[in-house]
Each structure stands twice: as structure tokens, then as C-alpha cells.
Design a protein around this motif. Structure first.
Motif, PDB file in Angstrom:
ATOM      1  N   ARG A 224       0.337   3.750  -5.186  1.00 12.20           N
ATOM      2  CA  ARG A 224      -0.814   4.644  -5.018  1.00 12.20           C
ATOM      3  C   ARG A 224      -2.062   4.052  -5.655  1.00 12.20           C
ATOM      4  O   ARG A 224      -3.185   4.339  -5.260  1.00 12.20           O
ATOM      5  CB  ARG A 224      -0.511   5.972  -5.700  1.00 12.20           C
ATOM      6  CG  ARG A 224      -0.231   7.085  -4.794  1.00 12.20           C
ATOM      7  CD  ARG A 224      -0.179   8.349  -5.562  1.00 12.20           C
ATOM      8  NE  ARG A 224      -1.009   8.203  -6.762  1.00 12.20           N
ATOM      9  CZ  ARG A 224      -1.186   9.104  -7.682  1.00 12.20           C
ATOM     10  NH1 ARG A 224      -0.594  10.225  -7.590  1.00 12.20           N
ATOM     11  NH2 ARG A 224      -1.943   8.898  -8.724  1.00 12.20           N
ATOM     12  N   HIS A 225      -1.832   3.238  -6.672  1.00 17.69           N
ATOM     13  CA  HIS A 225      -2.931   2.634  -7.430  1.00 17.69           C
ATOM     14  C   HIS A 225      -2.618   1.152  -7.600  1.00 17.69           C
ATOM     15  O   HIS A 225      -1.488   0.792  -7.924  1.00 17.69           O
ATOM     16  CB  HIS A 225      -3.039   3.311  -8.798  1.00 17.69           C
ATOM     17  CG  HIS A 225      -3.975   2.639  -9.723  1.00 17.69           C
ATOM     18  ND1 HIS A 225      -5.346   2.771  -9.622  1.00 17.69           N
ATOM     19  CD2 HIS A 225      -3.761   1.811 -10.761  1.00 17.69           C
ATOM     20  CE1 HIS A 225      -5.912   2.067 -10.564  1.00 17.69           C
ATOM     21  NE2 HIS A 225      -4.976   1.472 -11.273  1.00 17.69           N
TER      22      HIS A 225
ATOM     23  N   ARG B 231      -7.490   3.939   3.328  1.00 12.85           N
ATOM     24  CA  ARG B 231      -7.412   4.276   1.908  1.00 12.85           C
ATOM     25  C   ARG B 231      -8.725   3.965   1.184  1.00 12.85           C
ATOM     26  O   ARG B 231      -8.776   3.125   0.294  1.00 12.85           O
ATOM     27  CB  ARG B 231      -6.291   3.468   1.239  1.00 12.85           C
ATOM     28  CG  ARG B 231      -4.898   3.696   1.772  1.00 12.85           C
ATOM     29  CD  ARG B 231      -4.239   4.928   1.203  1.00 12.85           C
ATOM     30  NE  ARG B 231      -4.291   5.028  -0.238  1.00 12.85           N
ATOM     31  CZ  ARG B 231      -3.407   4.492  -1.070  1.00 12.85           C
ATOM     32  NH1 ARG B 231      -2.393   3.802  -0.603  1.00 12.85           N
ATOM     33  NH2 ARG B 231      -3.533   4.667  -2.365  1.00 12.85           N
TER      34      ARG B 231
ATOM     35  N   LEU C 131      -8.600   3.946  -2.597  1.00 17.41           N
ATOM     36  CA  LEU C 131      -8.034   2.754  -3.224  1.00 17.41           C
ATOM     37  C   LEU C 131      -9.095   1.673  -3.382  1.00 17.41           C
ATOM     38  O   LEU C 131      -9.185   1.009  -4.416  1.00 17.41           O
ATOM     39  CB  LEU C 131      -6.862   2.241  -2.400  1.00 17.41           C
ATOM     40  CG  LEU C 131      -6.041   1.127  -2.997  1.00 17.41           C
ATOM     41  CD1 LEU C 131      -5.375   1.588  -4.280  1.00 17.41           C
ATOM     42  CD2 LEU C 131      -4.978   0.682  -2.007  1.00 17.41           C
TER      43      LEU C 131
ATOM     44  N   LEU D 140       0.815  -1.217   0.000  1.00 11.85           N
ATOM     45  CA  LEU D 140       0.000   0.000   0.000  1.00 11.85           C
ATOM     46  C   LEU D 140       0.852   1.272   0.000  1.00 11.85           C
ATOM     47  O   LEU D 140       0.457   2.277  -0.595  1.00 11.85           O
ATOM     48  CB  LEU D 140      -0.950  -0.006   1.195  1.00 11.85           C
ATOM     49  CG  LEU D 140      -2.024  -1.096   1.139  1.00 11.85           C
ATOM     50  CD1 LEU D 140      -2.769  -1.171   2.460  1.00 11.85           C
ATOM     51  CD2 LEU D 140      -2.974  -0.869  -0.016  1.00 11.85           C
TER      52      LEU D 140
ATOM     53  N   SER E 260     -10.472   0.424  -7.039  1.00 16.11           N
ATOM     54  CA  SER E 260     -10.315  -0.985  -7.386  1.00 16.11           C
ATOM     55  C   SER E 260     -11.644  -1.600  -7.815  1.00 16.11           C
ATOM     56  O   SER E 260     -11.711  -2.325  -8.814  1.00 16.11           O
ATOM     57  CB  SER E 260      -9.747  -1.762  -6.198  1.00 16.11           C
ATOM     58  OG  SER E 260      -8.489  -1.247  -5.837  1.00 16.11           O
TER      59      SER E 260
END
Length: 82
Positions: free
Chosen positions: A17-18, A46, A49, A13, A53
């Protein structure tokens, strides 16, 4: 063992960042619940994130997501009518 898993997840993580979800698309939507569970467990701080996703899965397979949602709605309707 759990601490090692958390350390590994934190490194992932921090370094990314992605998270690229495209390698998981071959399994279609079967892995999505596991991805969400992993993000719930390790990426609590996050939410961006987690949402990005999930969005990648939906964007890659919009009709499969729609079909699964419609199936779930139909099952719920049948359950309520019984």
C-alpha cells in the motif's frame, strides 16, 4: 519483456500500500525523476502512491529540494533575459 515488467510492477503495487522511499535517499534527488516516471507508467490508478512517494523525498531533503527549485528559477530568469 515489457509484459514481465508490468506483471512485476503490478505485484509490487498490489502487495504494498505504501512504497518505502528511504533506501533511495542515498542518491539524494537524482532518483526522484525515475521514481516519478515509474509511478507514471505503472501506478496510473494510484495517484495517492505517487504523491506520498514524492512527499517522502521532499520531507527527507527539504533544503535540497528548495535549492534545486531556486536554481531552476534562476536558470529560467537568465534564459528569459537573454
Amino acid at each position: 519483456d515489457q509484459d514481465k515488467g508490468r506483471v512485476a510492477a503490478n505485484k509490487i503495487l498490489l502487495a504494498h500500500r505504501h512504497l518505502d522511499m528511504s533506501p533511495l535517499f542515498g542518491s539524494e534527488l537524482d532518483l526522484l525523476p525515475r521514481v516519478v516516471a515509474w509511478l507514471d507508467r505503472f501506478a496510473e490508478s494510484r495517484p495517492d502512491l505517487k504523491l506520498s512517494s514524492i512527499f517522502e523525498f521532499v520531507r527527507a531533503m527539504p533544503m535540497k529540494v528548495t535549492d534545486r527549485l531556486m536554481d531552476a528559477v534562476e536558470r529560467k530568469k537568465r534564459k528569459l533575459s537573454n
